[in-house]
Design a protein around this motif. Structure first.
Motif, PDB file in Angstrom:
ATOM      1  N   ALA A  15       9.159  53.529   4.810  1.00  0.00           N
ATOM      2  CA  ALA A  15      10.821  53.370   4.309  1.00  0.00           C
ATOM      3  C   ALA A  15      11.597  52.387   4.762  1.00  0.00           C
ATOM      4  O   ALA A  15      13.307  51.939   4.921  1.00  0.00           O
ATOM      5  CB  ALA A  15      11.621  54.465   3.420  1.00  0.00           C
ATOM      6  N   GLY A  16      10.936  52.324   5.939  1.00  0.00           N
ATOM      7  CA  GLY A  16      11.704  51.462   6.571  1.00  0.00           C
ATOM      8  C   GLY A  16      11.906  52.248   8.006  1.00  0.00           C
ATOM      9  O   GLY A  16      11.311  52.615   8.565  1.00  0.00           O
ATOM     10  N   SER A  17      13.766  51.630   9.397  1.00  0.00           N
ATOM     11  CA  SER A  17      13.774  52.420  10.411  1.00  0.00           C
ATOM     12  C   SER A  17      15.243  53.756  10.380  1.00  0.00           C
ATOM     13  O   SER A  17      15.801  52.939   9.332  1.00  0.00           O
ATOM     14  CB  SER A  17      13.819  51.837  11.870  1.00  0.00           C
ATOM     15  OG  SER A  17      13.811  51.618  12.344  1.00  0.00           O
ATOM     16  N   ARG A  18      14.971  54.928  10.537  1.00  0.00           N
ATOM     17  CA  ARG A  18      16.230  55.326  10.591  1.00  0.00           C
ATOM     18  C   ARG A  18      16.589  56.196  11.701  1.00  0.00           C
ATOM     19  O   ARG A  18      15.525  56.372  12.487  1.00  0.00           O
ATOM     20  CB  ARG A  18      15.912  56.186   9.310  1.00  0.00           C
ATOM     21  CG  ARG A  18      14.624  57.240   9.696  1.00  0.00           C
ATOM     22  CD  ARG A  18      14.787  57.775   7.811  1.00  0.00           C
ATOM     23  NE  ARG A  18      13.603  58.413   8.270  1.00  0.00           N
ATOM     24  CZ  ARG A  18      13.232  59.584   8.478  1.00  0.00           C
ATOM     25  NH1 ARG A  18      13.763  60.700   8.781  1.00  0.00           N
ATOM     26  NH2 ARG A  18      11.894  60.003   8.055  1.00  0.00           N
ATOM     27  N   GLU A  19      17.418  56.351  12.275  1.00  0.00           N
ATOM     28  CA  GLU A  19      18.103  57.265  13.327  1.00  0.00           C
ATOM     29  C   GLU A  19      17.992  59.070  12.994  1.00  0.00           C
ATOM     30  O   GLU A  19      18.470  59.185  12.165  1.00  0.00           O
ATOM     31  CB  GLU A  19      19.246  56.778  13.431  1.00  0.00           C
ATOM     32  CG  GLU A  19      19.443  56.970  15.381  1.00  0.00           C
ATOM     33  CD  GLU A  19      20.272  56.754  15.817  1.00  0.00           C
ATOM     34  OE1 GLU A  19      21.330  57.182  15.958  1.00  0.00           O
ATOM     35  OE2 GLU A  19      20.845  55.233  16.525  1.00  0.00           O
ATOM     36  N   LYS A  61       9.512  68.615   9.716  1.00  0.00           N
ATOM     37  CA  LYS A  61       9.021  68.163   8.840  1.00  0.00           C
ATOM     38  C   LYS A  61       9.876  67.687   7.286  1.00  0.00           C
ATOM     39  O   LYS A  61      10.391  66.663   6.729  1.00  0.00           O
ATOM     40  CB  LYS A  61       7.926  68.925   8.202  1.00  0.00           C
ATOM     41  CG  LYS A  61       6.646  68.090   8.764  1.00  0.00           C
ATOM     42  CD  LYS A  61       4.831  68.541   8.537  1.00  0.00           C
ATOM     43  CE  LYS A  61       5.146  70.317   8.272  1.00  0.00           C
ATOM     44  NZ  LYS A  61       3.353  71.116   8.129  1.00  0.00           N
ATOM     45  N   ARG A  62      10.335  69.067   6.983  1.00  0.00           N
ATOM     46  CA  ARG A  62      10.997  69.713   5.916  1.00  0.00           C
ATOM     47  C   ARG A  62      12.865  68.960   6.468  1.00  0.00           C
ATOM     48  O   ARG A  62      13.099  67.837   5.582  1.00  0.00           O
ATOM     49  CB  ARG A  62      11.761  71.112   5.809  1.00  0.00           C
ATOM     50  CG  ARG A  62      12.028  71.286   4.525  1.00  0.00           C
ATOM     51  CD  ARG A  62      12.210  72.633   4.228  1.00  0.00           C
ATOM     52  NE  ARG A  62      12.761  72.511   3.219  1.00  0.00           N
ATOM     53  CZ  ARG A  62      13.700  74.210   2.523  1.00  0.00           C
ATOM     54  NH1 ARG A  62      14.046  75.105   3.744  1.00  0.00           N
ATOM     55  NH2 ARG A  62      13.856  74.152   1.872  1.00  0.00           N
ATOM     56  N   ASN A  63      13.482  69.210   7.145  1.00  0.00           N
ATOM     57  CA  ASN A  63      15.046  68.661   7.113  1.00  0.00           C
ATOM     58  C   ASN A  63      15.161  67.848   7.939  1.00  0.00           C
ATOM     59  O   ASN A  63      15.717  66.662   8.370  1.00  0.00           O
ATOM     60  CB  ASN A  63      15.997  69.629   7.655  1.00  0.00           C
ATOM     61  CG  ASN A  63      15.457  70.802   8.039  1.00  0.00           C
ATOM     62  OD1 ASN A  63      15.250  71.060   6.277  1.00  0.00           O
ATOM     63  ND2 ASN A  63      15.600  71.721   8.364  1.00  0.00           N
ATOM     64  N   HIS A  64      13.757  66.518   8.531  1.00  0.00           N
ATOM     65  CA  HIS A  64      13.975  65.031   9.212  1.00  0.00           C
ATOM     66  C   HIS A  64      13.070  64.172   8.832  1.00  0.00           C
ATOM     67  O   HIS A  64      12.815  63.511   9.034  1.00  0.00           O
ATOM     68  CB  HIS A  64      14.074  65.095  10.458  1.00  0.00           C
ATOM     69  CG  HIS A  64      15.037  66.302  11.053  1.00  0.00           C
ATOM     70  ND1 HIS A  64      16.951  65.937  11.072  1.00  0.00           N
ATOM     71  CD2 HIS A  64      15.503  67.774  11.703  1.00  0.00           C
ATOM     72  CE1 HIS A  64      16.707  66.500  11.496  1.00  0.00           C
ATOM     73  NE2 HIS A  64      17.065  68.222  11.527  1.00  0.00           N
ATOM     74  N   GLY A  65      12.129  64.544   7.592  1.00  0.00           N
ATOM     75  CA  GLY A  65      11.078  63.879   6.843  1.00  0.00           C
ATOM     76  C   GLY A  65       9.926  63.207   8.126  1.00  0.00           C
ATOM     77  O   GLY A  65       8.980  62.237   7.559  1.00  0.00           O
ATOM     78  N   LEU A  66       9.727  63.675   8.628  1.00  0.00           N
ATOM     79  CA  LEU A  66       8.482  63.715   9.648  1.00  0.00           C
ATOM     80  C   LEU A  66       7.580  64.021   9.252  1.00  0.00           C
ATOM     81  O   LEU A  66       7.571  65.356   8.526  1.00  0.00           O
ATOM     82  CB  LEU A  66       8.755  64.355  11.290  1.00  0.00           C
ATOM     83  CG  LEU A  66      10.728  63.482  12.222  1.00  0.00           C
ATOM     84  CD1 LEU A  66      10.229  64.220  13.717  1.00  0.00           C
ATOM     85  CD2 LEU A  66      10.532  62.215  12.051  1.00  0.00           C
ATOM     86  N   VAL A  67       6.662  63.342   9.405  1.00  0.00           N
ATOM     87  CA  VAL A  67       5.197  64.011   9.218  1.00  0.00           C
ATOM     88  C   VAL A  67       4.720  64.191  10.253  1.00  0.00           C
ATOM     89  O   VAL A  67       3.574  63.702  11.568  1.00  0.00           O
ATOM     90  CB  VAL A  67       3.793  62.079   8.532  1.00  0.00           C
ATOM     91  CG1 VAL A  67       3.322  62.818   7.995  1.00  0.00           C
ATOM     92  CG2 VAL A  67       4.595  61.804   7.425  1.00  0.00           C
ATOM     93  N   SER A  87       4.327  60.011  12.422  1.00  0.00           N
ATOM     94  CA  SER A  87       5.071  59.022  12.233  1.00  0.00           C
ATOM     95  C   SER A  87       5.513  58.770  13.358  1.00  0.00           C
ATOM     96  O   SER A  87       5.744  59.123  14.657  1.00  0.00           O
ATOM     97  CB  SER A  87       6.837  60.108  12.259  1.00  0.00           C
ATOM     98  OG  SER A  87       6.170  60.811  10.918  1.00  0.00           O
ATOM     99  N   ARG A  88       6.021  56.980  13.591  1.00  0.00           N
ATOM    100  CA  ARG A  88       6.414  56.251  14.943  1.00  0.00           C
ATOM    101  C   ARG A  88       7.668  56.993  15.400  1.00  0.00           C
ATOM    102  O   ARG A  88       8.942  56.756  14.375  1.00  0.00           O
ATOM    103  CB  ARG A  88       6.332  54.774  14.218  1.00  0.00           C
ATOM    104  CG  ARG A  88       4.923  54.837  13.599  1.00  0.00           C
ATOM    105  CD  ARG A  88       3.746  52.531  14.410  1.00  0.00           C
ATOM    106  NE  ARG A  88       5.644  52.285  14.124  1.00  0.00           N
ATOM    107  CZ  ARG A  88       5.647  50.488  13.800  1.00  0.00           C
ATOM    108  NH1 ARG A  88       4.808  50.837  13.260  1.00  0.00           N
ATOM    109  NH2 ARG A  88       6.710  50.410  14.530  1.00  0.00           N
ATOM    110  N   VAL A  89       7.873  57.182  16.367  1.00  0.00           N
ATOM    111  CA  VAL A  89       9.056  58.125  16.816  1.00  0.00           C
ATOM    112  C   VAL A  89       9.179  57.890  18.062  1.00  0.00           C
ATOM    113  O   VAL A  89       8.309  57.779  19.379  1.00  0.00           O
ATOM    114  CB  VAL A  89       8.737  59.414  16.537  1.00  0.00           C
ATOM    115  CG1 VAL A  89      10.211  60.096  17.778  1.00  0.00           C
ATOM    116  CG2 VAL A  89       8.861  60.252  15.282  1.00  0.00           C
ATOM    117  N   ALA A  90      10.470  57.277  17.967  1.00  0.00           N
ATOM    118  CA  ALA A  90      10.394  56.966  19.846  1.00  0.00           C
ATOM    119  C   ALA A  90      11.930  57.456  20.309  1.00  0.00           C
ATOM    120  O   ALA A  90      13.267  57.736  19.196  1.00  0.00           O
ATOM    121  CB  ALA A  90      11.096  54.478  19.419  1.00  0.00           C
ATOM    122  N   ILE A  91      12.162  57.611  21.233  1.00  0.00           N
ATOM    123  CA  ILE A  91      13.528  58.449  22.073  1.00  0.00           C
ATOM    124  C   ILE A  91      14.234  57.295  22.373  1.00  0.00           C
ATOM    125  O   ILE A  91      13.846  56.915  23.339  1.00  0.00           O
ATOM    126  CB  ILE A  91      12.172  59.591  22.454  1.00  0.00           C
ATOM    127  CG1 ILE A  91      11.639  60.611  22.255  1.00  0.00           C
ATOM    128  CG2 ILE A  91      14.381  60.908  23.336  1.00  0.00           C
ATOM    129  CD1 ILE A  91      12.018  61.427  21.081  1.00  0.00           C
TER     130      ILE A  91
END
Length: 101
Positions: A15-19, A61-67, A87-91
């Motif tokens: 869906a794109g990028s989000r914070e 997963k549930r509240n932040h949509g991470l896989v 999920s691709r996550v960058a801190i």
């Protein structure tokens, strides 16, 4: 820095990028998952602070949509879950203290 641990991260998916921003033990779980990379993490890996690691992963997963994939690993007497962040996550930032998170 003071207060509860807060982690801000950028998530990139179909869906794109989000914070996202997570706090407390969930923030520590996100850091552990990112640090563990493709090998993932188990409750035993974080036993010093996470008494409910699977619950923190569920929240991500549930509240932040991470896989987050959970693989069953057998051991004497049963099995445990290995949680792998897909999920691709960058801190982006880590704020606060983690002593009582």
């Amino acid at each position: 820095m003071s207060g509860r641990l807060t982690v801000t991260a950028a998530v990139t998916d179909h869906a794109g990028s989000r914070e996202i921003a997570v706090r407390g033990q969930t923030a520590k779980a996100l850091l552990a998952l990112v640090e563990s990379g493709r090998k993932g993490a188990t409750a035993a890996d974080v036993a010093g602070w996470a008494y409910r690691f699977a619950a923190y992963c569920h929240d991500l997963k549930r509240n932040h949509g991470l896989v987050i994939r959970t693989d069953r690993e057998p051991h004497p007497g049963g099995w445990h879950g290995r949680h792998v962040l897909e999920s691709r996550v960058a801190i982006l930032s880590v704020d606060g203290i983690d002593g009582d998170a």
